[in-house]
Motif scaffolding. Sequence first.
Motif, PDB file in Angstrom:
ATOM      1  N   GLU A 202      44.216 -79.093  40.704  1.00 26.56           N
ATOM      2  CA  GLU A 202      42.807 -79.110  41.095  1.00 26.56           C
ATOM      3  C   GLU A 202      41.964 -78.191  40.213  1.00 26.56           C
ATOM      4  OE1 GLU A 202      42.967 -80.674  45.668  1.00 26.56           O
ATOM      5  OE2 GLU A 202      42.646 -78.518  45.356  1.00 26.56           O
ATOM      6  N   SER A 203      42.591 -77.198  39.608  1.00 24.35           N
ATOM      7  CA  SER A 203      41.867 -76.409  38.605  1.00 24.35           C
ATOM      8  C   SER A 203      41.526 -77.288  37.402  1.00 24.35           C
ATOM      9  CB  SER A 203      42.719 -75.213  38.161  1.00 24.35           C
ATOM     10  OG  SER A 203      42.937 -74.316  39.225  1.00 24.35           O
ATOM     11  N   ALA A 204      42.477 -78.135  37.005  1.00 20.83           N
ATOM     12  CA  ALA A 204      42.211 -79.085  35.915  1.00 20.83           C
ATOM     13  C   ALA A 204      41.153 -80.103  36.324  1.00 20.83           C
ATOM     14  CB  ALA A 204      43.505 -79.791  35.526  1.00 20.83           C
ATOM     15  N   PHE A 205      41.193 -80.523  37.577  1.00 24.02           N
ATOM     16  CA  PHE A 205      40.204 -81.458  38.141  1.00 24.02           C
ATOM     17  C   PHE A 205      38.800 -80.864  38.001  1.00 24.02           C
ATOM     18  CE2 PHE A 205      37.675 -83.203  41.568  1.00 24.02           C
ATOM     19  CZ  PHE A 205      38.123 -84.501  41.771  1.00 24.02           C
ATOM     20  N   ALA A 206      38.637 -79.617  38.454  1.00 21.71           N
ATOM     21  CA  ALA A 206      37.334 -78.959  38.392  1.00 21.71           C
ATOM     22  C   ALA A 206      36.921 -78.664  36.953  1.00 21.71           C
ATOM     23  CB  ALA A 206      37.361 -77.673  39.213  1.00 21.71           C
ATOM     24  N   SER A 207      37.892 -78.308  36.119  1.00 23.31           N
ATOM     25  CA  SER A 207      37.581 -78.011  34.714  1.00 23.31           C
ATOM     26  C   SER A 207      37.082 -79.257  33.994  1.00 23.31           C
ATOM     27  CB  SER A 207      38.828 -77.459  34.011  1.00 23.31           C
ATOM     28  OG  SER A 207      39.224 -76.232  34.581  1.00 23.31           O
ATOM     29  N   MET A 208      37.714 -80.384  34.274  1.00 25.93           N
ATOM     30  CA  MET A 208      37.271 -81.632  33.660  1.00 25.93           C
ATOM     31  C   MET A 208      35.871 -81.999  34.143  1.00 25.93           C
ATOM     32  SD  MET A 208      39.226 -85.345  33.554  1.00 25.93           S
ATOM     33  CE  MET A 208      40.511 -84.726  32.446  1.00 25.93           C
ATOM     34  N   ALA A 209      35.611 -81.743  35.413  1.00 20.63           N
ATOM     35  CA  ALA A 209      34.282 -82.031  35.950  1.00 20.63           C
ATOM     36  C   ALA A 209      33.223 -81.137  35.335  1.00 20.63           C
ATOM     37  CB  ALA A 209      34.288 -81.849  37.463  1.00 20.63           C
ATOM     38  N   ALA A 210      33.607 -79.960  34.849  1.00 20.92           N
ATOM     39  CA  ALA A 210      32.641 -79.007  34.294  1.00 20.92           C
ATOM     40  C   ALA A 210      32.241 -79.316  32.865  1.00 20.92           C
ATOM     41  CB  ALA A 210      33.218 -77.593  34.360  1.00 20.92           C
ATOM     42  N   VAL A 211      32.899 -80.266  32.216  1.00 14.51           N
ATOM     43  CA  VAL A 211      32.584 -80.601  30.819  1.00 14.51           C
ATOM     44  C   VAL A 211      31.271 -81.386  30.771  1.00 14.51           C
ATOM     45  CG1 VAL A 211      33.353 -81.852  28.778  1.00 14.51           C
ATOM     46  CG2 VAL A 211      35.022 -80.647  30.197  1.00 14.51           C
ATOM     47  N   PRO A 212      30.242 -80.897  30.075  1.00 17.88           N
ATOM     48  CA  PRO A 212      28.938 -81.575  30.059  1.00 17.88           C
ATOM     49  C   PRO A 212      29.003 -83.017  29.566  1.00 17.88           C
ATOM     50  CG  PRO A 212      28.718 -79.355  29.215  1.00 17.88           C
ATOM     51  CD  PRO A 212      30.186 -79.607  29.362  1.00 17.88           C
ATOM     52  N   GLY A 213      29.791 -83.286  28.544  1.00 22.40           N
ATOM     53  CA  GLY A 213      29.816 -84.627  27.973  1.00 22.40           C
ATOM     54  C   GLY A 213      30.969 -85.483  28.419  1.00 22.40           C
ATOM     55  N   VAL A 214      31.500 -85.217  29.623  1.00 19.37           N
ATOM     56  CA  VAL A 214      32.675 -85.961  30.067  1.00 19.37           C
ATOM     57  C   VAL A 214      32.388 -87.447  30.247  1.00 19.37           C
ATOM     58  CG1 VAL A 214      32.236 -85.560  32.534  1.00 19.37           C
ATOM     59  CG2 VAL A 214      34.580 -85.951  31.723  1.00 19.37           C
ATOM     60  N   ALA A 215      31.132 -87.800  30.559  1.00 20.48           N
ATOM     61  CA  ALA A 215      30.792 -89.212  30.738  1.00 20.48           C
ATOM     62  C   ALA A 215      30.944 -89.992  29.443  1.00 20.48           C
ATOM     63  CB  ALA A 215      29.363 -89.347  31.260  1.00 20.48           C
ATOM     64  N   VAL A 216      30.784 -89.285  28.306  1.00 19.35           N
ATOM     65  CA  VAL A 216      30.936 -89.939  26.998  1.00 19.35           C
ATOM     66  C   VAL A 216      32.368 -89.835  26.496  1.00 19.35           C
ATOM     67  CG1 VAL A 216      30.188 -89.922  24.587  1.00 19.35           C
ATOM     68  CG2 VAL A 216      28.525 -89.492  26.415  1.00 19.35           C
ATOM     69  N   SER A 217      32.956 -88.657  26.621  1.00 22.48           N
ATOM     70  CA  SER A 217      34.306 -88.434  26.089  1.00 22.48           C
ATOM     71  C   SER A 217      35.390 -89.100  26.920  1.00 22.48           C
ATOM     72  CB  SER A 217      34.591 -86.932  25.993  1.00 22.48           C
ATOM     73  OG  SER A 217      34.538 -86.332  27.277  1.00 22.48           O
ATOM     74  N   ASN A 218      35.182 -89.194  28.220  1.00 25.85           N
ATOM     75  CA  ASN A 218      36.179 -89.808  29.109  1.00 25.85           C
ATOM     76  C   ASN A 218      35.458 -90.511  30.253  1.00 25.85           C
ATOM     77  OD1 ASN A 218      38.386 -90.513  30.687  1.00 25.85           O
ATOM     78  ND2 ASN A 218      39.462 -88.590  30.341  1.00 25.85           N
ATOM     79  N   PRO A 219      34.885 -91.694  29.989  1.00 24.32           N
ATOM     80  CA  PRO A 219      34.091 -92.375  31.021  1.00 24.32           C
ATOM     81  C   PRO A 219      34.900 -92.753  32.263  1.00 24.32           C
ATOM     82  CG  PRO A 219      34.459 -93.807  29.118  1.00 24.32           C
ATOM     83  CD  PRO A 219      34.898 -92.441  28.725  1.00 24.32           C
ATOM     84  N   VAL A 220      36.191 -93.034  32.094  1.00 26.70           N
ATOM     85  CA  VAL A 220      37.018 -93.381  33.254  1.00 26.70           C
ATOM     86  C   VAL A 220      37.158 -92.183  34.187  1.00 26.70           C
ATOM     87  CG1 VAL A 220      39.316 -94.093  34.017  1.00 26.70           C
ATOM     88  CG2 VAL A 220      38.291 -95.149  31.993  1.00 26.70           C
ATOM     89  N   ALA A 221      37.501 -91.030  33.615  1.00 22.20           N
ATOM     90  CA  ALA A 221      37.612 -89.815  34.419  1.00 22.20           C
ATOM     91  C   ALA A 221      36.281 -89.447  35.044  1.00 22.20           C
ATOM     92  CB  ALA A 221      38.127 -88.666  33.564  1.00 22.20           C
ATOM     93  N   SER A 222      35.206 -89.612  34.282  1.00 25.47           N
ATOM     94  CA  SER A 222      33.880 -89.289  34.802  1.00 25.47           C
ATOM     95  C   SER A 222      33.547 -90.126  36.022  1.00 25.47           C
ATOM     96  CB  SER A 222      32.830 -89.505  33.707  1.00 25.47           C
ATOM     97  OG  SER A 222      31.531 -89.255  34.208  1.00 25.47           O
ATOM     98  N   ALA A 223      33.843 -91.405  35.966  1.00 26.96           N
ATOM     99  CA  ALA A 223      33.563 -92.291  37.097  1.00 26.96           C
ATOM    100  C   ALA A 223      34.388 -91.896  38.317  1.00 26.96           C
ATOM    101  CB  ALA A 223      33.850 -93.736  36.713  1.00 26.96           C
ATOM    102  N   MET A 224      35.656 -91.574  38.091  1.00 21.48           N
ATOM    103  CA  MET A 224      36.517 -91.182  39.204  1.00 21.48           C
ATOM    104  C   MET A 224      36.045 -89.875  39.836  1.00 21.48           C
ATOM    105  SD  MET A 224      40.275 -92.093  37.576  1.00 21.48           S
ATOM    106  CE  MET A 224      41.181 -91.527  39.031  1.00 21.48           C
TER     107      MET A 224
END
Length: 356
Positions: free
Chosen positions: A143-165
Amino acid sequence: HVTSVARRVMVDARDAAVGAIVAAAGGLVVGFAKLTASGWLVSIPAFGLRGWQILTVGAFAVNVVSVSVPGRVDGEMAETAKKAGMAAKRAAKMAKKQENTTDTNTTHETTPEAGIPRAHWSRGLFSPAGWAFAIWGPIFVGESAFASMAAVPGVAVSNPVASAMLAHAAPWFACACLLQSLWCVSFRPWAKRPRHFWLPAFLLSAEAVALRGAHNALLFAAASSPPLSIGTYLCCHLPVAMHFGWITCASLVSLNSWVAVARWAPGAKLTLAFASTLFATTAAAFVSVTTGDPVVSFVVAWALAAVAVDGGKNDKSEEFSVASLTKLTNAASIAAKALTALGGLLIARNVFSSSA
Protein backbone atom coordinates in the motif's frame (compact mmCIF):
# COMPACT_ATOMS: atom_id res chain seq x y z
CA HIS A 1 -18.24 11.28 46.80
CA VAL A 2 -15.60 13.04 44.70
CA THR A 3 -14.33 9.67 43.49
CA SER A 4 -17.81 8.50 42.45
CA VAL A 5 -18.42 11.74 40.57
CA ALA A 6 -15.09 11.38 38.79
CA ARG A 7 -15.99 7.84 37.77
CA ARG A 8 -19.36 8.97 36.39
CA VAL A 9 -17.64 11.72 34.41
CA MET A 10 -15.15 9.18 33.03
CA VAL A 11 -17.97 6.83 32.02
CA ASP A 12 -19.81 9.68 30.36
CA ALA A 13 -16.62 10.75 28.57
CA ARG A 14 -16.10 7.22 27.25
CA ASP A 15 -19.68 6.99 26.05
CA ALA A 16 -19.29 10.38 24.37
CA ALA A 17 -16.07 9.21 22.72
CA VAL A 18 -17.80 6.13 21.32
CA GLY A 19 -20.62 8.27 19.99
CA ALA A 20 -18.17 10.72 18.43
CA ILE A 21 -16.22 7.94 16.71
CA VAL A 22 -19.39 6.34 15.32
CA ALA A 23 -20.53 9.76 14.10
CA ALA A 24 -17.14 10.31 12.48
CA ALA A 25 -17.39 6.96 10.70
CA GLY A 26 -20.84 7.86 9.41
CA GLY A 27 -19.57 11.28 8.37
CA LEU A 28 -16.83 9.63 6.32
CA VAL A 29 -19.35 7.61 4.35
CA VAL A 30 -21.59 10.60 3.65
CA GLY A 31 -18.64 12.88 2.95
CA PHE A 32 -17.02 10.56 0.44
CA ALA A 33 -20.33 10.02 -1.34
CA LYS A 34 -20.76 13.79 -1.75
CA LEU A 35 -17.11 14.24 -2.71
CA THR A 36 -17.37 11.64 -5.44
CA ALA A 37 -20.47 13.29 -6.86
CA SER A 38 -18.95 16.78 -6.74
CA GLY A 39 -16.35 16.24 -9.45
CA TRP A 40 -13.50 17.32 -7.17
CA LEU A 41 -11.74 13.97 -7.53
CA VAL A 42 -11.06 14.57 -11.24
CA SER A 43 -10.16 18.24 -10.85
CA ILE A 44 -6.59 19.51 -10.40
CA PRO A 45 -6.72 21.55 -7.18
CA ALA A 46 -3.00 21.73 -6.31
CA PHE A 47 0.57 20.65 -7.12
CA GLY A 48 -0.45 19.34 -10.52
CA LEU A 49 -2.28 16.48 -8.81
CA ARG A 50 -5.88 15.52 -9.29
CA GLY A 51 -8.24 15.32 -6.35
CA TRP A 52 -8.16 11.53 -6.19
CA GLN A 53 -4.37 11.61 -5.94
CA ILE A 54 -4.38 14.10 -3.05
CA LEU A 55 -7.11 12.09 -1.32
CA THR A 56 -5.25 8.79 -1.67
CA VAL A 57 -1.91 10.10 -0.43
CA GLY A 58 -3.43 12.18 2.37
CA ALA A 59 -5.60 9.37 3.74
CA PHE A 60 -2.73 6.89 3.63
CA ALA A 61 -0.47 9.37 5.46
CA VAL A 62 -3.10 9.83 8.19
CA ASN A 63 -3.34 6.06 8.49
CA VAL A 64 0.44 5.64 8.83
CA VAL A 65 0.62 8.30 11.54
CA SER A 66 -2.35 6.83 13.41
CA VAL A 67 -0.94 3.31 13.38
CA SER A 68 2.41 4.55 14.70
CA VAL A 69 0.93 6.13 17.85
CA PRO A 70 1.63 3.78 20.81
CA GLY A 71 -0.81 2.75 23.51
CA ARG A 72 -3.19 0.46 21.64
CA VAL A 73 -4.43 -2.85 23.04
CA ASP A 74 -2.19 -4.79 20.64
CA GLY A 75 0.80 -3.01 22.20
CA GLU A 76 -0.46 -4.20 25.57
CA MET A 77 -0.69 -7.71 24.10
CA ALA A 78 2.92 -7.53 22.97
CA GLU A 79 4.01 -6.51 26.47
CA THR A 80 1.98 -9.35 28.01
CA ALA A 81 3.53 -11.80 25.55
CA LYS A 82 7.01 -10.55 26.39
CA LYS A 83 6.44 -11.02 30.11
CA ALA A 84 4.98 -14.49 29.53
CA GLY A 85 8.01 -15.44 27.46
CA MET A 86 10.42 -14.24 30.14
CA ALA A 87 8.48 -16.11 32.83
CA ALA A 88 8.55 -19.29 30.73
CA LYS A 89 12.32 -19.01 30.30
CA ARG A 90 12.84 -18.52 34.03
CA ALA A 91 10.62 -21.50 34.80
CA ALA A 92 12.51 -23.63 32.30
CA LYS A 93 15.85 -22.71 33.86
CA MET A 94 14.61 -23.54 37.34
CA ALA A 95 13.18 -26.86 36.18
CA LYS A 96 16.38 -27.72 34.41
CA LYS A 97 18.36 -27.19 37.60
CA GLN A 98 16.00 -29.39 39.60
CA GLU A 99 15.53 -32.26 37.16
CA ASN A 100 17.52 -35.45 37.21
CA THR A 101 20.59 -35.02 35.05
CA THR A 102 20.07 -38.50 33.62
CA ASP A 103 16.63 -37.60 32.25
CA THR A 104 17.21 -36.72 28.61
CA ASN A 105 13.54 -36.78 27.58
CA THR A 106 12.42 -33.66 29.41
CA THR A 107 11.64 -30.64 27.25
CA HIS A 108 10.75 -27.12 28.26
CA GLU A 109 8.60 -24.52 26.56
CA THR A 110 10.69 -21.37 26.17
CA THR A 111 9.18 -19.82 23.07
CA PRO A 112 7.47 -16.51 23.92
CA GLU A 113 3.81 -16.15 23.08
CA ALA A 114 2.89 -14.00 20.11
CA GLY A 115 -0.34 -12.61 18.72
CA ILE A 116 -3.05 -12.56 21.39
CA PRO A 117 -1.54 -14.01 24.60
CA ARG A 118 -3.55 -16.77 26.26
CA ALA A 119 -3.80 -14.79 29.48
CA HIS A 120 -4.99 -11.56 27.85
CA TRP A 121 -8.36 -10.21 28.90
CA SER A 122 -9.55 -9.76 25.29
CA ARG A 123 -8.68 -13.20 23.96
CA GLY A 124 -11.53 -14.99 22.16
CA LEU A 125 -11.84 -18.49 20.73
CA PHE A 126 -11.38 -17.30 17.15
CA SER A 127 -7.79 -16.05 17.48
CA PRO A 128 -4.88 -16.56 15.05
CA ALA A 129 -1.40 -17.70 15.99
CA GLY A 130 1.13 -14.89 16.21
CA TRP A 131 2.88 -15.64 12.93
CA ALA A 132 -0.27 -14.71 11.00
CA PHE A 133 0.25 -11.03 11.80
CA ALA A 134 3.41 -11.04 9.66
CA ILE A 135 1.09 -10.41 6.73
CA TRP A 136 0.99 -6.75 7.75
CA GLY A 137 4.52 -6.39 6.35
CA PRO A 138 3.65 -7.07 2.69
CA ILE A 139 0.33 -5.23 3.04
CA PHE A 140 2.06 -2.09 4.29
CA VAL A 141 4.82 -2.27 1.67
CA GLY A 142 2.26 -2.84 -1.08
CA GLU A 143 0.00 0.00 0.00
CA SER A 144 3.00 2.29 0.32
CA ALA A 145 3.69 1.53 -3.35
CA PHE A 146 -0.02 2.10 -4.08
CA ALA A 147 0.11 5.57 -2.50
CA SER A 148 3.48 6.37 -4.06
CA MET A 149 2.19 5.56 -7.52
CA ALA A 150 -0.85 7.72 -6.88
CA ALA A 151 1.44 10.62 -5.90
CA VAL A 152 3.17 10.75 -9.31
CA PRO A 153 1.87 13.88 -11.13
CA GLY A 154 2.09 12.38 -14.62
CA VAL A 155 0.84 8.90 -13.83
CA ALA A 156 -2.14 9.34 -16.19
CA VAL A 157 0.33 9.65 -19.07
CA SER A 158 3.08 7.27 -17.95
CA ASN A 159 0.74 4.50 -16.77
CA PRO A 160 -2.87 5.13 -17.86
CA VAL A 161 -4.02 1.68 -16.72
CA ALA A 162 -2.73 2.19 -13.19
CA SER A 163 -4.10 5.72 -13.17
CA ALA A 164 -7.59 4.51 -14.05
CA MET A 165 -7.48 1.81 -11.38
CA LEU A 166 -6.19 4.14 -8.69
CA ALA A 167 -8.73 6.83 -9.55
CA HIS A 168 -11.66 4.40 -9.35
CA ALA A 169 -10.49 2.97 -6.04
CA ALA A 170 -9.45 6.27 -4.41
CA PRO A 171 -12.61 7.13 -2.41
CA TRP A 172 -13.01 3.57 -1.17
CA PHE A 173 -9.34 3.21 -0.30
CA ALA A 174 -9.26 6.57 1.47
CA CYS A 175 -12.36 5.67 3.45
CA ALA A 176 -10.72 2.39 4.52
CA CYS A 177 -7.57 4.24 5.62
CA LEU A 178 -9.50 6.73 7.71
CA LEU A 179 -11.70 4.03 9.25
CA GLN A 180 -8.52 2.22 10.27
CA SER A 181 -7.32 5.48 11.83
CA LEU A 182 -10.55 5.62 13.86
CA TRP A 183 -9.95 2.00 14.85
CA CYS A 184 -6.54 3.05 16.18
CA VAL A 185 -8.34 5.53 18.43
CA SER A 186 -10.88 2.97 19.66
CA PHE A 187 -8.61 -0.07 20.15
CA ARG A 188 -7.23 1.23 23.41
CA PRO A 189 -7.64 0.41 27.10
CA TRP A 190 -10.13 3.24 27.59
CA ALA A 191 -12.67 1.19 25.58
CA LYS A 192 -12.07 -2.20 27.24
CA ARG A 193 -15.47 -2.40 28.92
CA PRO A 194 -18.11 -4.51 27.11
CA ARG A 195 -20.32 -1.48 26.51
CA HIS A 196 -17.49 0.09 24.47
CA PHE A 197 -15.38 -2.80 23.18
CA TRP A 198 -17.78 -3.62 20.33
CA LEU A 199 -16.54 -0.46 18.62
CA PRO A 200 -13.25 -1.87 17.20
CA ALA A 201 -15.16 -4.78 15.62
CA PHE A 202 -17.69 -2.35 14.15
CA LEU A 203 -14.96 -0.18 12.64
CA LEU A 204 -13.05 -3.15 11.21
CA SER A 205 -16.27 -4.44 9.65
CA ALA A 206 -16.89 -1.05 8.08
CA GLU A 207 -13.30 -0.99 6.86
CA ALA A 208 -13.77 -4.43 5.29
CA VAL A 209 -16.78 -3.09 3.38
CA ALA A 210 -14.73 -0.11 2.17
CA LEU A 211 -11.88 -2.37 1.07
CA ARG A 212 -14.39 -4.56 -0.74
CA GLY A 213 -15.49 -1.42 -2.58
CA ALA A 214 -11.87 -0.60 -3.46
CA HIS A 215 -11.32 -4.19 -4.61
CA ASN A 216 -14.39 -4.02 -6.84
CA ALA A 217 -13.34 -0.64 -8.23
CA LEU A 218 -9.89 -1.96 -9.14
CA LEU A 219 -11.37 -4.98 -10.88
CA PHE A 220 -13.89 -2.83 -12.76
CA ALA A 221 -11.19 -0.48 -14.03
CA ALA A 222 -8.87 -3.35 -14.96
CA ALA A 223 -11.62 -5.13 -16.89
CA SER A 224 -11.87 -2.26 -19.39
CA SER A 225 -8.10 -1.87 -19.73
CA PRO A 226 -5.31 -3.80 -21.47
CA PRO A 227 -3.77 -6.68 -19.50
CA LEU A 228 -2.06 -5.49 -16.33
CA SER A 229 1.71 -5.34 -16.14
CA ILE A 230 3.33 -7.16 -13.23
CA GLY A 231 4.24 -3.83 -11.62
CA THR A 232 0.69 -2.50 -11.85
CA TYR A 233 -0.71 -5.72 -10.42
CA LEU A 234 1.75 -5.74 -7.52
CA CYS A 235 1.32 -2.06 -6.69
CA CYS A 236 -2.41 -1.59 -7.32
CA HIS A 237 -4.37 -4.79 -7.05
CA LEU A 238 -2.44 -7.13 -4.77
CA PRO A 239 -2.11 -4.97 -1.61
CA VAL A 240 -5.79 -4.00 -1.58
CA ALA A 241 -6.91 -7.60 -2.15
CA MET A 242 -4.64 -8.79 0.67
CA HIS A 243 -5.82 -6.04 2.99
CA PHE A 244 -9.46 -6.81 2.24
CA GLY A 245 -9.05 -10.52 3.00
CA TRP A 246 -7.10 -9.90 6.20
CA ILE A 247 -9.41 -7.21 7.59
CA THR A 248 -12.42 -9.43 6.93
CA CYS A 249 -10.86 -12.01 9.27
CA ALA A 250 -9.62 -9.35 11.70
CA SER A 251 -13.16 -8.05 12.14
CA LEU A 252 -14.27 -11.56 13.13
CA VAL A 253 -11.36 -11.89 15.56
CA SER A 254 -12.38 -8.56 17.10
CA LEU A 255 -16.02 -9.65 17.35
CA ASN A 256 -14.99 -12.81 19.19
CA SER A 257 -12.81 -10.68 21.48
CA TRP A 258 -15.79 -8.52 22.38
CA VAL A 259 -17.82 -11.63 23.18
CA ALA A 260 -15.02 -12.80 25.48
CA VAL A 261 -14.92 -9.41 27.22
CA ALA A 262 -18.72 -9.40 27.52
CA ARG A 263 -18.51 -12.84 29.18
CA TRP A 264 -21.03 -14.61 27.02
CA ALA A 265 -21.91 -18.18 27.91
CA PRO A 266 -19.34 -20.78 26.77
CA GLY A 267 -21.80 -22.31 24.32
CA ALA A 268 -22.45 -18.93 22.70
CA LYS A 269 -18.71 -18.25 22.42
CA LEU A 270 -18.14 -21.61 20.75
CA THR A 271 -21.06 -21.13 18.37
CA LEU A 272 -19.75 -17.72 17.32
CA ALA A 273 -16.26 -19.15 16.71
CA PHE A 274 -17.68 -21.82 14.39
CA ALA A 275 -19.91 -19.22 12.70
CA SER A 276 -16.88 -16.96 12.20
CA THR A 277 -15.01 -19.79 10.49
CA LEU A 278 -18.00 -20.48 8.25
CA PHE A 279 -18.55 -16.82 7.40
CA ALA A 280 -14.89 -16.16 6.57
CA THR A 281 -14.75 -19.24 4.36
CA THR A 282 -18.02 -18.51 2.57
CA ALA A 283 -17.23 -14.83 2.04
CA ALA A 284 -13.76 -15.53 0.66
CA ALA A 285 -15.03 -18.28 -1.65
CA PHE A 286 -17.85 -16.07 -2.93
CA VAL A 287 -15.58 -13.12 -3.68
CA SER A 288 -12.91 -15.26 -5.32
CA VAL A 289 -15.34 -17.25 -7.47
CA THR A 290 -17.37 -14.22 -8.59
CA THR A 291 -14.31 -12.08 -9.36
CA GLY A 292 -11.79 -14.72 -10.40
CA ASP A 293 -9.34 -13.31 -7.84
CA PRO A 294 -7.56 -16.04 -5.82
CA VAL A 295 -5.76 -13.59 -3.51
CA VAL A 296 -8.68 -13.17 -1.10
CA SER A 297 -9.02 -16.95 -0.71
CA PHE A 298 -5.31 -17.35 -0.08
CA VAL A 299 -5.26 -14.60 2.58
CA VAL A 300 -8.30 -15.93 4.42
CA ALA A 301 -6.79 -19.43 4.21
CA TRP A 302 -3.65 -18.00 5.85
CA ALA A 303 -5.73 -16.53 8.67
CA LEU A 304 -7.79 -19.70 9.20
CA ALA A 305 -4.65 -21.85 9.24
CA ALA A 306 -3.36 -19.60 12.02
CA VAL A 307 -6.66 -20.00 13.90
CA ALA A 308 -6.28 -23.77 13.60
CA VAL A 309 -2.71 -23.66 14.92
CA ASP A 310 -3.75 -21.43 17.82
CA GLY A 311 -6.41 -23.93 18.87
CA GLY A 312 -8.57 -21.49 20.84
CA LYS A 313 -6.72 -22.22 24.07
CA ASN A 314 -6.59 -19.69 26.88
CA ASP A 315 -6.46 -19.48 30.65
CA LYS A 316 -10.17 -20.30 30.75
CA SER A 317 -10.02 -23.29 28.41
CA GLU A 318 -11.68 -25.40 31.10
CA GLU A 319 -14.93 -23.77 29.93
CA PHE A 320 -14.69 -25.90 26.81
CA SER A 321 -14.13 -29.61 26.34
CA VAL A 322 -11.06 -30.81 24.49
CA ALA A 323 -13.39 -32.35 21.92
CA SER A 324 -15.05 -28.97 21.23
CA LEU A 325 -11.76 -27.16 20.76
CA THR A 326 -10.51 -29.99 18.55
CA LYS A 327 -13.60 -29.67 16.36
CA LEU A 328 -13.03 -25.93 16.06
CA THR A 329 -9.38 -26.49 15.14
CA ASN A 330 -10.32 -29.11 12.55
CA ALA A 331 -12.99 -26.87 11.04
CA ALA A 332 -10.54 -23.99 10.62
CA SER A 333 -7.90 -26.33 9.20
CA ILE A 334 -10.28 -27.90 6.67
CA ALA A 335 -11.55 -24.46 5.65
CA ALA A 336 -7.99 -23.20 5.15
CA LYS A 337 -7.13 -26.20 2.95
CA ALA A 338 -10.34 -25.82 0.93
CA LEU A 339 -9.68 -22.12 0.25
CA THR A 340 -6.08 -22.86 -0.70
CA ALA A 341 -7.31 -25.47 -3.18
CA LEU A 342 -9.87 -23.02 -4.54
CA GLY A 343 -7.19 -20.39 -5.02
CA GLY A 344 -5.03 -22.87 -6.90
CA LEU A 345 -7.92 -23.83 -9.18
CA LEU A 346 -8.63 -20.17 -9.93
CA ILE A 347 -4.99 -19.55 -10.84
CA ALA A 348 -5.08 -22.54 -13.20
CA ARG A 349 -8.32 -21.31 -14.74
CA ASN A 350 -7.00 -17.78 -15.19
CA VAL A 351 -3.78 -19.05 -16.80
CA PHE A 352 -5.73 -21.32 -19.14
CA SER A 353 -8.15 -18.52 -20.09
CA SER A 354 -5.33 -16.07 -20.84
CA SER A 355 -3.50 -18.57 -23.04
CA ALA A 356 -6.57 -19.72 -24.94
